[in-house]
Design a protein around this motif. Structure first.
Motif, PDB file in Angstrom:
ATOM      1  N   ALA A  13      34.302  41.588  29.817  1.00 48.50           N
ATOM      2  CA  ALA A  13      35.781  40.958  29.803  1.00 48.50           C
ATOM      3  C   ALA A  13      36.943  41.804  30.448  1.00 48.50           C
ATOM      4  O   ALA A  13      37.781  41.105  31.167  1.00 48.50           O
ATOM      5  N   ALA A  14      36.700  43.198  30.510  1.00 45.99           N
ATOM      6  CA  ALA A  14      37.729  43.954  31.472  1.00 45.99           C
ATOM      7  C   ALA A  14      37.265  43.941  32.784  1.00 45.99           C
ATOM      8  O   ALA A  14      38.096  44.669  33.561  1.00 45.99           O
ATOM      9  N   GLY A  15      36.252  43.289  33.250  1.00 44.18           N
ATOM     10  CA  GLY A  15      35.772  43.267  34.677  1.00 44.18           C
ATOM     11  C   GLY A  15      34.871  44.636  35.247  1.00 44.18           C
ATOM     12  O   GLY A  15      35.117  44.703  36.488  1.00 44.18           O
ATOM     13  N   ASP A  24      32.965  43.230  38.242  1.00 40.75           N
ATOM     14  CA  ASP A  24      33.669  43.259  39.448  1.00 40.75           C
ATOM     15  C   ASP A  24      34.111  44.551  40.237  1.00 40.75           C
ATOM     16  O   ASP A  24      33.974  44.685  41.361  1.00 40.75           O
ATOM     17  N   THR A  52      30.566  38.151  35.905  1.00 42.09           N
ATOM     18  CA  THR A  52      31.987  38.605  36.255  1.00 42.09           C
ATOM     19  C   THR A  52      33.111  38.407  35.162  1.00 42.09           C
ATOM     20  O   THR A  52      32.907  37.745  34.208  1.00 42.09           O
ATOM     21  N   LYS A  53      34.054  39.173  35.389  1.00 43.41           N
ATOM     22  CA  LYS A  53      35.212  39.008  34.470  1.00 43.41           C
ATOM     23  C   LYS A  53      35.456  37.483  34.251  1.00 43.41           C
ATOM     24  O   LYS A  53      35.569  37.013  33.132  1.00 43.41           O
ATOM     25  N   THR A  74      32.815  35.731  32.551  1.00 41.38           N
ATOM     26  CA  THR A  74      32.657  36.323  30.771  1.00 41.38           C
ATOM     27  C   THR A  74      33.745  35.244  29.912  1.00 41.38           C
ATOM     28  O   THR A  74      33.739  35.257  28.579  1.00 41.38           O
TER      29      THR A  74
END
Ligand code: AMP
Ligand code: GLY
Length: 431
Positions: free
Chosen positions: A75-77, A80, A93-94, A97
């Motif tokens: 979730a924090a990426g 990516d 990817t964020k 998610t």
């Protein structure tokens, strides 16, 4: 070849342990890992927690690919960031998610793409929520919108407990920002199963089915937890149901995400409610492997996980199949005093070191560790540092045999305040 696994729970212990079994892999780093991954041959803990530092480590160490366990870094990426510097990583990817990170987003996605799920409405205003509850009645389900480590759901059997849950989330902020918006959802009856696939953006590879036990106490009583035990396969999933789940629940996510510009990559976990009449409803999607489902699933996996992940990263999952041990695997979670609300840390675990050193005890089990670290006298003891501490996972010719073996081993391990369900697998043994 060196790999990196992100996370420090039982799921990550199981993933790293399985990846290391590949003859191609000579080291798996686990960040941050736990006492179990510290003690395992070929695994090494890495005390790095920030995404830029993890990416730098992966570059400097020539990590072939990274596998992400928990939802928070996704979730924090993390995917990516890694991809932006040319690093190979397995996860969504964020943006993708959001399917797990926001239940509001997830339910709207399911509606847009015709995926069967319980009727719902979402609220930030407590007065509106109370009004809706009075209209709908109980039983009913209240869910925090955001990530709450499996603890943001209240299945309310009475209207008064439903109203209390609304106030607790929207007024008392008991879930913090995760509960600043809530969903109120129709109560569904049936049997829950976990259906997990690997996805490469275009194709999916279904993993073995499994069943989790979310409630803290025997007979599915007590509060919801992250999961107190799991077994695989879930016998309720017939081949007909399997086909329907792929076409009604999994493929629509792959298609829908692609249409919305987010080809879905990573593990995709559908938490399903199967009604007595065979109706399927999605309770939730998770963008990762389940915990504790990963532990029995990895114990049954006979294929080389590193090859499956490599195909997933390269977009060629249609070229591989996963081979499974025909036996049942069953994992029993041993949790800390006070879990899930206020888990206590620092209890010394007795009996575990002895079990780990007895290599002759048998190949039909593995003790996956979660909230543990080396501590105590001379840092030689294993102590608890989190809610779910261990998952004793066994293989047996049927659920009963695996269950018997798991409790036989768990009984040799002790720590103050240990909470353990005594009925993991009961739905499959009670007929
Ligand atoms: P979730 O995080 O949405 O999967 O919810 C956690 C747990 O709450 C699920 O595993 C179910 O046991 C229960 N639950 C969630 N939604 C419902 C529902 N609509 N009806 C009945 N039980 C539910
Ligand atoms: N065992 C449930 C989960 O991983 O979300």
């Amino acid at each position: 070849m060196k790999l990196l696994v992100i996370g420090g729970g039982g799921r990550e212990h199981a993933l790293a342990w399985k990846l290391k079994q590949s003859p191609r892999i000579h080291k798996v780093f686990v960040a941050p890992g736990n006492a179990g991954t510290a003690l395992e041959d070929g695994l090494e803990n890495l005390p790095i927690t920030t995404i830029p530092d993890l990416a730098e480590f992966a570059k400097n160490e020539s990590i072939i690919f990274t596998v992400v366990g928990p939802e928070a870094p996704l979730a924090a990426g993390i995917v990516d960031t890694f991809r932006s510097v040319g690093l190979k990583i397995f996860g969504p990817t964020k943006q993708a998610t959001q399917l797990e990170a926001s239940k509001d987003y997830s339910k709207a996605f399911m509606q847009r793409h015709g995926i069967p799920t319980a009727a719902y409405a979402s609220f930030a205003d407590p007065a509106e929520a109370h009004k809706y509850l009075n209209k709908k009645g109980a039983p009913i389900v209240i869910k925090a919108d955001g990530l709450a480590a499996g603890k943001g759901v209240k299945v309310a059997m009475t209207l008064s407990s439903a109203h209390a849950a609304v106030d607790s989330m929207l007024i008392d902020n008991s879930m913090g920002v995760a509960g600043a918006r809530i969903l109120i959802e129709e109560f569904l009856e049936g049997e829950e199963v976990s259906f997990i696939v690997m996805a490469d953006g275009h194709h999916v590879l279904p993993l073995a089915t499994s069943q989790d036990h979310k409630r803290l106490r025997d007979g599915d009583q007590g509060p919801n937890t992250g999961g107190m035990g799991a077994y695989s396969p879930a016998s309720i999933i017939t081949s007909e149901l399997h086909t329907r789940i792929i076409s009604e629940v999994i493929q629509p996510v792959m298609r829908g995400m692609a249409q919305e510009g987010q080809h879905y990559t990573g593990f995709l976990y559908a938490g399903l409610m199967i009604a007595q009449d065979g109706n399927i409803n999605v309770l939730e999607y998770n963008c990762r492997m389940g915990d504790p489902e990963a532990q029995p699933i990895m114990l049954r996996l006979k294929s080389d996980l590193s090859i499956l992940v490599e195909h997933a990263i390269n977009g060629t999952l249609e070229k591989v199949e996963a081979e499974w041990d025909r036996r049942t695997a069953l994992g029993v979670v041993m949790a800390a005093h006070g879990y899930p609300e206020m888990p206590r840390r620092g209890d010394i675990i007795y009996g575990l070191s002895e079990l780990l050193s007895m290599k002759t005890l048998g190949e039909d089990f593995h003790i996956f560790q979660a909230g543990t670290m080396m501590g105590g006298k001379d840092d030689k003891e294993i102590v608890t540092i989190g809610g779910r501490v261990l998952c004793v996972t066994t293989l047996g010719d049927n659920v009963k045999i695996a269950q018997h073996r798991a409790y036989e081993i768990a009984d040799k391990i002790r720590f103050d305040g240990c909470q353990m369900r005594c009925d993991i697998g009961y739905l499959a043994t009670s007929f």
